[in-house]
Each structure stands twice: as structure tokens, then as C-alpha cells.
Motif scaffolding. Sequence first.
Motif, PDB file in Angstrom:
ATOM      1  N   TYR A 224      61.219 -45.170  11.125  1.00 46.27           N
ATOM      2  CA  TYR A 224      61.543 -44.280  12.465  1.00 46.27           C
ATOM      3  C   TYR A 224      62.817 -44.384  12.826  1.00 46.27           C
ATOM      4  O   TYR A 224      63.164 -44.197  13.486  1.00 46.27           O
ATOM      5  CB  TYR A 224      60.508 -45.646  13.157  1.00 46.27           C
ATOM      6  CG  TYR A 224      59.611 -44.796  13.348  1.00 46.27           C
ATOM      7  CD1 TYR A 224      58.111 -43.357  13.502  1.00 46.27           C
ATOM      8  CD2 TYR A 224      58.526 -46.395  12.799  1.00 46.27           C
ATOM      9  CE1 TYR A 224      57.244 -43.071  13.391  1.00 46.27           C
ATOM     10  CE2 TYR A 224      57.223 -44.860  12.234  1.00 46.27           C
ATOM     11  CZ  TYR A 224      55.945 -44.536  12.916  1.00 46.27           C
ATOM     12  OH  TYR A 224      55.177 -44.185  12.745  1.00 46.27           O
TER      13      TYR A 224
ATOM     14  N   PRO B 193      58.841 -34.636   8.373  1.00 45.94           N
ATOM     15  CA  PRO B 193      58.325 -36.111   7.962  1.00 45.94           C
ATOM     16  C   PRO B 193      57.608 -36.658   9.014  1.00 45.94           C
ATOM     17  O   PRO B 193      55.992 -36.625   8.264  1.00 45.94           O
ATOM     18  CB  PRO B 193      59.164 -36.409   9.439  1.00 45.94           C
ATOM     19  CG  PRO B 193      59.415 -35.256  10.133  1.00 45.94           C
ATOM     20  CD  PRO B 193      59.778 -34.395   9.080  1.00 45.94           C
ATOM     21  N   GLN B 194      56.138 -35.100  10.035  1.00 45.09           N
ATOM     22  CA  GLN B 194      54.805 -35.895   9.783  1.00 45.09           C
ATOM     23  C   GLN B 194      53.913 -35.712   8.986  1.00 45.09           C
ATOM     24  O   GLN B 194      52.393 -35.516   9.116  1.00 45.09           O
ATOM     25  CB  GLN B 194      54.471 -34.645  10.792  1.00 45.09           C
ATOM     26  CG  GLN B 194      54.282 -33.418  10.350  1.00 45.09           C
ATOM     27  CD  GLN B 194      55.887 -32.417  11.208  1.00 45.09           C
ATOM     28  OE1 GLN B 194      56.334 -32.766  11.073  1.00 45.09           O
ATOM     29  NE2 GLN B 194      55.785 -30.966  10.960  1.00 45.09           N
ATOM     30  N   TYR B 195      54.608 -34.567   7.726  1.00 43.36           N
ATOM     31  CA  TYR B 195      54.185 -34.874   6.515  1.00 43.36           C
ATOM     32  C   TYR B 195      54.053 -35.604   5.228  1.00 43.36           C
ATOM     33  O   TYR B 195      53.272 -36.063   4.211  1.00 43.36           O
ATOM     34  CB  TYR B 195      53.420 -33.232   5.462  1.00 43.36           C
ATOM     35  CG  TYR B 195      53.734 -32.288   6.291  1.00 43.36           C
ATOM     36  CD1 TYR B 195      52.276 -32.002   7.251  1.00 43.36           C
ATOM     37  CD2 TYR B 195      53.941 -31.110   6.685  1.00 43.36           C
ATOM     38  CE1 TYR B 195      51.232 -31.539   8.082  1.00 43.36           C
ATOM     39  CE2 TYR B 195      53.303 -29.643   7.067  1.00 43.36           C
ATOM     40  CZ  TYR B 195      52.824 -30.380   7.812  1.00 43.36           C
ATOM     41  OH  TYR B 195      52.149 -28.837   8.328  1.00 43.36           O
TER      42      TYR B 195
ATOM     43  N   ALA C  69      47.461 -32.781   5.468  1.00 46.99           N
ATOM     44  CA  ALA C  69      46.726 -32.185   6.604  1.00 46.99           C
ATOM     45  C   ALA C  69      46.288 -30.373   5.792  1.00 46.99           C
ATOM     46  O   ALA C  69      45.033 -30.215   6.778  1.00 46.99           O
ATOM     47  CB  ALA C  69      48.321 -31.522   7.404  1.00 46.99           C
TER      48      ALA C  69
ATOM     49  N   LEU D  88      56.284 -39.689   7.875  1.00 49.18           N
ATOM     50  CA  LEU D  88      55.396 -40.234   9.350  1.00 49.18           C
ATOM     51  C   LEU D  88      54.074 -40.239   9.072  1.00 49.18           C
ATOM     52  O   LEU D  88      53.225 -41.049  10.675  1.00 49.18           O
ATOM     53  CB  LEU D  88      55.818 -39.457  10.230  1.00 49.18           C
ATOM     54  CG  LEU D  88      57.742 -39.843  10.528  1.00 49.18           C
ATOM     55  CD1 LEU D  88      58.111 -38.743  11.973  1.00 49.18           C
ATOM     56  CD2 LEU D  88      58.095 -41.336  10.597  1.00 49.18           C
ATOM     57  N   LEU D  89      53.707 -39.670   7.999  1.00 52.61           N
ATOM     58  CA  LEU D  89      51.615 -40.067   8.571  1.00 52.61           C
ATOM     59  C   LEU D  89      51.438 -41.242   8.248  1.00 52.61           C
ATOM     60  O   LEU D  89      51.463 -41.956   7.037  1.00 52.61           O
ATOM     61  CB  LEU D  89      52.105 -38.777   6.636  1.00 52.61           C
ATOM     62  CG  LEU D  89      50.192 -38.931   6.658  1.00 52.61           C
ATOM     63  CD1 LEU D  89      49.933 -37.309   7.494  1.00 52.61           C
ATOM     64  CD2 LEU D  89      50.019 -38.242   5.533  1.00 52.61           C
ATOM     65  N   PRO D  90      50.563 -41.751   9.319  1.00 52.47           N
ATOM     66  CA  PRO D  90      49.875 -42.441   9.470  1.00 52.47           C
ATOM     67  C   PRO D  90      49.247 -43.032   8.063  1.00 52.47           C
ATOM     68  O   PRO D  90      48.279 -42.279   7.381  1.00 52.47           O
ATOM     69  CB  PRO D  90      48.736 -42.629   9.754  1.00 52.47           C
ATOM     70  CG  PRO D  90      48.762 -41.733  11.556  1.00 52.47           C
ATOM     71  CD  PRO D  90      49.477 -40.226   9.909  1.00 52.47           C
TER      72      PRO D  90
ATOM     73  N   GLU E 245      60.459 -25.644   8.386  1.00 54.43           N
ATOM     74  CA  GLU E 245      60.229 -27.229   8.641  1.00 54.43           C
ATOM     75  C   GLU E 245      60.407 -27.981   7.758  1.00 54.43           C
ATOM     76  O   GLU E 245      60.047 -29.039   7.408  1.00 54.43           O
ATOM     77  CB  GLU E 245      59.692 -27.872   9.697  1.00 54.43           C
ATOM     78  CG  GLU E 245      57.934 -27.054   9.813  1.00 54.43           C
ATOM     79  CD  GLU E 245      56.916 -28.059  10.803  1.00 54.43           C
ATOM     80  OE1 GLU E 245      57.480 -28.985  11.488  1.00 54.43           O
ATOM     81  OE2 GLU E 245      55.968 -27.524  10.411  1.00 54.43           O
TER      82      GLU E 245
END
Lengths: 389, 258
Positions: free
Chosen positions: A300, A281-283, A136, A286-288, A23
Amino acid sequence: MQAWYLNENPYPFVPPDVLEAAESVRGSLPNRYCDPKIAADLFQEALDEYLLCDDIGINVVSNEHHAGINCLLGASPLILGILARQTRNVRILSLGTLITVRTDPVRVAEEYATADVISRGRLEIGFVKSGGSEMASGNANPIGIVDRFWEAIDLILKTLAHRDGPFSWEGKYFTHRHVNIWPGPWQQPHPPLWAATGDPTTSAELGRRGIVNVMVFRTAEETTRAWTAYRKARAEAGLPEPGPDRFGHTAFVYTGDTDEEGVRVGSKLLWFLNTALRSAPQYGKLLPGAVPAALAPALYTTKPRPGVPAAARPAAGLIGITAEQAMAKGLMFAGNPDSVYRQICEYRERVGPFEHLVLASRSGFMTHAEATKGLKLFANEVLPRLREL
Amino acid sequence: MVATERLDVGGIPLEVLRRGAGRPLLLLHGEAPIDPGAPVLDLLAADTRVIAPTHPGFGHSTRPDGFDTVYDLVHLYLDLLEQLPHERVTLMGLSFGGWLAAEIAAARSSRVERLILVDAVGIKVGDRETPDILDVFNTSPAEVRRRRWHEPAKWAPDPDALSNEALIAHARNRESLCLYAWHPYLYNPQLARWLGRITVPTLVLWGASDGIVTPAYGRAYCARIPGARFELIEAAGHHPEIEQPGALVERVRAFMPS
């Protein structure tokens, strides 16, 4: 102009099918794919390249990233310790320890001071805000990075400059009741300061503080925007105009005997953009806090919306770039010595004079022998001419 | 009646949605403010006076400088409880709001009459190598979606169908939750110790398919609150208030005094 050599020491030897299926190539890729024996060879080669630079007059740069194929340098101060002792002549820049993920800036200051002393005053300190997967792996809150960054810098600088016994720090992000490092730095009150950013707001603050503003893989447009903010902030604060020594540019650089060789081997450097940046994407987007909430409609959604600006993080737009595109944007200087010199001069015309050129001159599958050859050609054929600028 | 008011609570601006009449119920939201069009709101409002504030920073609300911890939120709501004209209210918290509700109840606010926790976070239950709460920031969006809903295909919002304004609010919700609860991640290490102080009747409701915080976590939470009752809501994930509003409100109604 001065040259600085950066080898992020990436680890490209993960099977392509593993990379394809992962990922993310940073943050979450298991370290079983990193063979310590191969990593040891890579470290030895990188350190040999730095020692070569010490002989041929190119300053050296260590940086820091965590948990990914892009960079095995997980602790900049560790590399600085080796360089401080093993090099004898050149300046050593840390660009830098990730101060937004380190819990105690006093320890960072202590490590920097020690490296400065071992090198007898050859250290330069660079600050980077960091972000993405580093949050992270560093267990660090991605919200509040900018304020945390500046508080860490303030505490590091006070720690380095303070000569009069323990002082107390009770800030918003850091508390340390008894700060008193031994030794203090060789260079008083502290080594020269750099920061890597293309964000105009941060550049403006660098301008007010007189910190060297170095760009890392930024286009001429982004560079001009940041440096304009730097100059404007100084003018507004009634400070003298900054000299070229306040500005630096980082690019992929490869010098070959011929243009063909320079571009062919230099293109291997783009592995960094095309393979090592691929992040889940979460890193990333999309990371706040990675990009302002106002840009969320572009983050998004799967389709572009009319009137909604793009919201990619800076480097993300460079994934998939070709050598020609990278050269046109001033992200890569490659060819024979005359061509490399000319490309650098042309870029300098576009963005204005800058004193520091950071050479990202080994990455991906480029070999140690290729990197060594390119560095020698650059030092012999290009650098003397750049020094005249 | 849809009315979003802006209250001043000890100098802190607070957006509050009110609906219905009857026994007062203070509803603390989870990762997103209560949608004024959500069926759960009308169902609750049929026989209760719902007071649903937006945590500062969520949605489009403002957040004062330096107001950035759960400690701030808890004290804001303790203040709000004293400011409301109601002698006693039922306190109901969803997910992150459940954490806040548990903190407030453990502080023994004299204004809290009953406590309802729905898929709440806020305590550490497992051992040090077993996370209790799915990391919604560091986990792939597809996995979070799968674990959030009983029926993701039906309930997970489609970003392409949302307005720009809704997407901006969504990003602000994530930023705010991250600010308040990144570390330790969505819990207060001390709270579990003090749950025994809760003396009001308590109902713990849990989506049977919740993969963000499992029913086992919910049972462990409930076991630490004296006399609390645990009930599962079938065919619901982390958001029974969205997937099963009818079943949720039925349980709430049965729990409230007649």
C-alpha cells in the motif's frame, strides 16, 4: 526431453493510445477493441501452428484466460475439442481450465473426458490456481482459492475415475449430488496430471500427489525453490524420488537461422511481459488474498520501508524486462539452433533435469510466418538433440 | 478508559472494546474495526456504555476455521447479546455492520431495544442490471476513495503515514470483508423480505455524500422497516462516524430514550 507448444493467442492490435489510457489491459478493457474478424484470423493461425506441431513432433498446449489482450482462449475445453479431432499424433495438454472460477468441477471433468475420448487417449490435464483479473471476470472469490483449487481437483479426479454409477459430493466449496459422466476418460483412471505453480507450498502437495510441476516464466531461483519443496515433500512422505518427467519449464523460445535473427524475432515474445501483464492494482497486488496480509506494508505504500520485504505478484517483477535479462534468467532461449540448445542445457544444469519444455513461441506482434519458421527450425535442429538428454 | 477484552462467545474468541457507562449500545463496525482513538467513541461514551466487538478476522483478531459467512457472524452476535449482562441494548451498525444489525433485528432478538443503521449494506434494491453497492474490490482505488468520502483530501488515510501494523490490519480487513461478502456482493437476497419483521424503533442515518451506497438506497432500506426514520448527515460520505462524529452522535442521542 519433450517439447510442448503454447500459443496463448493474444490480441495485440489495440491502438497504443487506448492501451496507454486504459487502467488495465485485462479485466476491464472493452471488447469493442477486439475485432472478431482479426480474432478469427488469429485463431486459424494458432490452430494451423498446432497442426504443424502435430506433423513435426511437438506436443500442444491450450490454456485459458479471460477478458484481456493477453489471451483469447476463454475456454480451454473448446480448444481441446478442436485439437482432439484435428491432431492425430501428439499429446494435448490443457494448462488449464480455470478451476477456481468454474462453478462446477463435474462439468470440467466431463469436458476433459470427452476430449480424451475424441483424441483416443492423448489428453493431459493441467491445473492452474489462477488469480488477479480472472477473479473479477470469473465472479470468483479471491479468498480461499487454494482450498477451492484442491477440492475442485479432488472432485474432478473422482469424477474421472468413478465407474460405478452416481456418487454424491457435498464439500465445502462444491456440492453435486448425482455425479455420473458419460463417457468416462479413455485413459484410466484419468489422464496424466500437471499443475503450474512456483509456490513451494503448492509444489510440496504436487510432490506428495506425484503431479507434474511445470513452471511458467519463473527464474532459476524460483524453480529450484519449488522443485526442492517437491522432492522434500516426497522424501518426507516416504515416496520414491521423482524422475525428470515430473518437472517442466515454460520459456519464451525462438530459433532463427542466426543468433541475430533468433534474438531479434524472439524479443517480440516479451510483449507478453511488457504489455499484456499491465493490470490495474485492484486486479493485482491490491486484490484481497493476492499476497499475504503480512506483506501489506509493501503493497500500500508508495515508498520502500526498511525491513519490509517486497510484495509483488510473481510475474509483476518481470514487466519491462529486456531480451538480455530474460535470457540471463532462463526465461527466454533465443538464437541459432546451437545457441538455443546450449542455453537450454545451461538452464538444465542450473535447475536439474526436467523432461518437459513448454515453448511460448508466439506472442505479441510475432507473425504466423515467423512462428512457423521458428518451430520448424526448433523441431529439426534442436529437438532431436534434446531428446538425447 | 481504553480496554480491549477478549470474550469467549460459545467457544468463539471475540475482541471487544468497551467505553463509557449508561445505557448499553452494541456497535458493529463496517469495513474496519472501531479505532480506539476515534472521537465518535468518546462522544458516544459520554452517556452510553459502548460495546464494540471486532468481527473475527478483522484487525488483528483471529477467525476460527470454517467461520466464514454472515450467517456465522449473525449467530455469534445473537449469542453475544444473550451473554451480555444487559436486559436490552441499542444495536447500532455501520456499513457492513449495519447489514449484521438488520439481520439480528429481523431475527427479533429479545435483547434488542432499538436499532440504528448507518450507511448500511445488506439488501438488494435496484434492478438486476443496476448495482446498489459500489464494488470496492473491482473498482480503481482512486474511484473508491472519491466515492467513499465527502472530503477525500481531508479524511482518506495516507498509507505512507500508517504504521506497518495498521497496514497489515487494513489488508486483513479487506480479506475478511471479501471472505464474508464477495458473493452476492454485500447483500443477502432474502433480507429485504424480512425487514418487515423488525418491530423495534429504528433510525436510519446516512452520509449525504455517500457514493458507496447512496442516500436513495438508504431511503429504500428505511422504507422496508416499519416505522423507521431516515435522516441525512450533511458533509459526510460513507463514514459519518469519521467525517461528522458530532452530528452523528447528536442524532443518536436524540433517538435514545432519556
